[in-house]
Design an enzyme around this catalytic site. Sequence first.
Site, PDB file in Angstrom:
ATOM      1  NE  ARG A 121      -3.636  -0.207   2.669  1.00 18.28           N
ATOM      2  CZ  ARG A 121      -4.222   0.099   3.816  1.00 18.28           C
ATOM      3  NH1 ARG A 121      -3.843  -0.483   4.934  1.00 18.28           N
ATOM      4  NH2 ARG A 121      -5.176   1.012   3.859  1.00 18.28           N
ATOM      5  CD  GLN A 127      -1.086   6.993  -2.851  1.00 19.60           C
ATOM      6  OE1 GLN A 127      -1.680   7.947  -3.341  1.00 19.60           O
ATOM      7  NE2 GLN A 127      -0.006   7.128  -2.099  1.00 19.60           N
ATOM      8  CG  ASP A 130      -4.824   1.019  -0.521  1.00 19.55           C
ATOM      9  OD1 ASP A 130      -5.426   0.023  -0.055  1.00 19.55           O
ATOM     10  OD2 ASP A 130      -4.105   1.756   0.176  1.00 19.55           O
ATOM     11  CB  SER A 133      -7.051   3.064   1.182  1.00 18.13           C
ATOM     12  OG  SER A 133      -5.846   2.942   1.892  1.00 18.13           O
ATOM     13  CE1 TYR A 228      -1.892  -1.266   7.844  1.00 20.30           C
ATOM     14  CE2 TYR A 228       0.209  -1.936   6.906  1.00 20.30           C
ATOM     15  CZ  TYR A 228      -1.156  -1.738   6.787  1.00 20.30           C
ATOM     16  OH  TYR A 228      -1.772  -2.004   5.594  1.00 20.30           O
TER      17      TYR A 228
HETATM   18  P1  NAD Z   1      -5.326  -0.037  10.372  1.00 16.59           P
HETATM   19  O1  NAD Z   1      -6.698  -0.383   9.878  1.00 16.59           O
HETATM   20  O2  NAD Z   1      -4.298  -1.101  10.451  1.00 16.59           O
HETATM   21  O3  NAD Z   1      -5.458   0.614  11.835  1.00 16.59           O
HETATM   22  C1  NAD Z   1      -6.229   1.771  12.078  1.00 16.59           C
HETATM   23  C2  NAD Z   1      -5.501   2.665  13.053  1.00 16.59           C
HETATM   24  O4  NAD Z   1      -5.491   2.080  14.351  1.00 16.59           O
HETATM   25  C3  NAD Z   1      -4.028   2.938  12.728  1.00 16.59           C
HETATM   26  O5  NAD Z   1      -3.863   4.316  12.503  1.00 16.59           O
HETATM   27  C4  NAD Z   1      -3.289   2.434  13.952  1.00 16.59           C
HETATM   28  O6  NAD Z   1      -2.147   3.219  14.265  1.00 16.59           O
HETATM   29  C5  NAD Z   1      -4.342   2.538  15.026  1.00 16.59           C
HETATM   30  N1  NAD Z   1      -4.067   1.758  16.244  1.00 16.59           N
HETATM   31  C6  NAD Z   1      -3.560   0.504  16.360  1.00 16.59           C
HETATM   32  N2  NAD Z   1      -3.449   0.150  17.660  1.00 16.59           N
HETATM   33  C7  NAD Z   1      -3.929   1.201  18.385  1.00 16.59           C
HETATM   34  C8  NAD Z   1      -4.084   1.426  19.791  1.00 16.59           C
HETATM   35  N3  NAD Z   1      -3.724   0.532  20.707  1.00 16.59           N
HETATM   36  N4  NAD Z   1      -4.595   2.612  20.181  1.00 16.59           N
HETATM   37  C9  NAD Z   1      -4.961   3.542  19.263  1.00 16.59           C
HETATM   38  N5  NAD Z   1      -4.841   3.388  17.930  1.00 16.59           N
HETATM   39  C10 NAD Z   1      -4.330   2.219  17.506  1.00 16.59           C
HETATM   40  O7  NAD Z   1      -4.740   1.175   9.533  1.00 16.59           O
HETATM   41  P2  NAD Z   1      -5.047   1.653   8.050  1.00 16.59           P
HETATM   42  O8  NAD Z   1      -6.197   2.582   8.068  1.00 16.59           O
HETATM   43  O9  NAD Z   1      -5.124   0.484   7.162  1.00 16.59           O
HETATM   44  O10 NAD Z   1      -3.764   2.519   7.741  1.00 16.59           O
HETATM   45  C11 NAD Z   1      -2.535   2.290   8.395  1.00 16.59           C
HETATM   46  C12 NAD Z   1      -1.511   3.202   7.863  1.00 16.59           C
HETATM   47  O11 NAD Z   1      -1.181   2.912   6.517  1.00 16.59           O
HETATM   48  C13 NAD Z   1      -1.822   4.671   7.900  1.00 16.59           C
HETATM   49  O12 NAD Z   1      -0.668   5.327   8.302  1.00 16.59           O
HETATM   50  C14 NAD Z   1      -2.106   5.009   6.503  1.00 16.59           C
HETATM   51  O13 NAD Z   1      -1.861   6.381   6.230  1.00 16.59           O
HETATM   52  C15 NAD Z   1      -1.095   4.119   5.843  1.00 16.59           C
HETATM   53  N6  NAD Z   1      -1.424   3.968   4.437  1.00 16.59           N
HETATM   54  C16 NAD Z   1      -0.549   4.477   3.559  1.00 16.59           C
HETATM   55  C17 NAD Z   1      -0.826   4.406   2.222  1.00 16.59           C
HETATM   56  C18 NAD Z   1       0.128   4.996   1.251  1.00 16.59           C
HETATM   57  O14 NAD Z   1       1.215   5.375   1.612  1.00 16.59           O
HETATM   58  N7  NAD Z   1      -0.246   5.082   0.018  1.00 16.59           N
HETATM   59  C19 NAD Z   1      -1.969   3.786   1.788  1.00 16.59           C
HETATM   60  C20 NAD Z   1      -2.835   3.252   2.723  1.00 16.59           C
HETATM   61  C21 NAD Z   1      -2.551   3.349   4.059  1.00 16.59           C
END
Ligand code: NAD
Length: 389
Positions: A121, A127, A130, A133, A228
Amino acid sequence: MKVGVVKETAPNERRVALVPELVGKLSAAGLDVLVESGAGTSAWAPDSAYTEAGATVVARDEVYAQSDVILRVQKPSAEEVGALRQGQAVIGLLGPLTDPQTAKTMAERGVTAISLDMLPRTLSRAQTMDALSSQANVGGYKAVITAADAYGRYFPLLTTAAGTARPANVLILGIGVAGLQAIGTARRLGAVVRAYDVRAETKEQAESLGAQFLVLKSVADASGTGGYARELTAEEREAQQQELNDHIAGMDIVITTAQVPGRRPPVLVTAKAVAGMKPGSVLVDMAASALGGNVELSKAGETVVTDNGVTIIAPDNLPATMPAGASSFYGRNISALLLHLVKDGSLRLDTSDEITAGTLITHEGKVVHEATAKLLSPPPAGAPGGTSA
Ligand code: NAD
């Protein structure tokens, strides 16, 4: 090459892998699109719309018999795997790390399985593909709408001749893709929004959308790899829960989205925290599944009302409840991945490409995806237990 779109069969699944608007894109790349009759009906895409867009609508058996590649949303059922044939490819959110056995069966049948949930991702060129997302985005939006629907009061500040309604206090726990969309949606509805995540970088992101970031003294930055979070230690978890309890008591709405890849979701809202909430408060646990959730009392797929009048909602597939919007985004993701894998009108799987290598689960009779294969191989003799997904 023929690309087939099947009707989803998982309970309550209303999405479809390809919407009519995207048929032309595949046709332009030299692909013929076959659609199972009724595939898009529950996402408000009738057969006639596919036909008008240039697809051929056929019966289910014909899609399986004729397609070189089958596009779908969820993994195939055991029966559907049985209908796949050698050399055929399937693309979807196949969940190989939670269900490696289905991947194994597909490998045994000589099926090429390509899974959108294994996409790298963080690659910027991935992107548009994805789907995790895009679907988390839909889920974050719908979680707020669901909470607003269950809440017996207003979200915005309202001043009327009949009195003033104070704005709802909303807390979003977990500021990933879903959490950010939830913040934006709750703000647009006029709520006062607070948000919290263990990754320090999320503070600025939450604030830029108008939320106040909660800083907990008990937990240091817990950023893991790939954007993550890492799993918290038992001490950190307990300290976090205790500190969150005080904040949760003052909230009208709490939406939880926290996940740690391959682990049980962390419990962020304990039964004690719920006991301290006011009657009429609403919790939406987006992380709830058979593995557990972020809210100790949530039951996956159910709505529970506690003795102190707190409604705990644990929806099991929010994107499927917005089938047209979610399918439209998903269709773009799956088309982008398919077109990335097609050269001169047929599938060319070049595993030196990170996107192909990341998403390819089974090929030529083998489970080629390393993490999936690892889950399927028995632990070495004498090792304490197997690997966990
Ligand atoms: P996810 O579904 O794995 O988790 C959701 C959120 O829960 C995360 O932000 C995580 O830090 C948080 N979390 C985990 N344990 C926690 C706790 N104990 N207390 C509070 N919060 C907690 O995450 P996601 O939405 O799939 O995305 C994860 C990351 O990947 C993000 O930083 C997102 O920006 C990144 N991402 C990047 C790209 C890219 O670069 N193109 C694309 C998609 C996602």
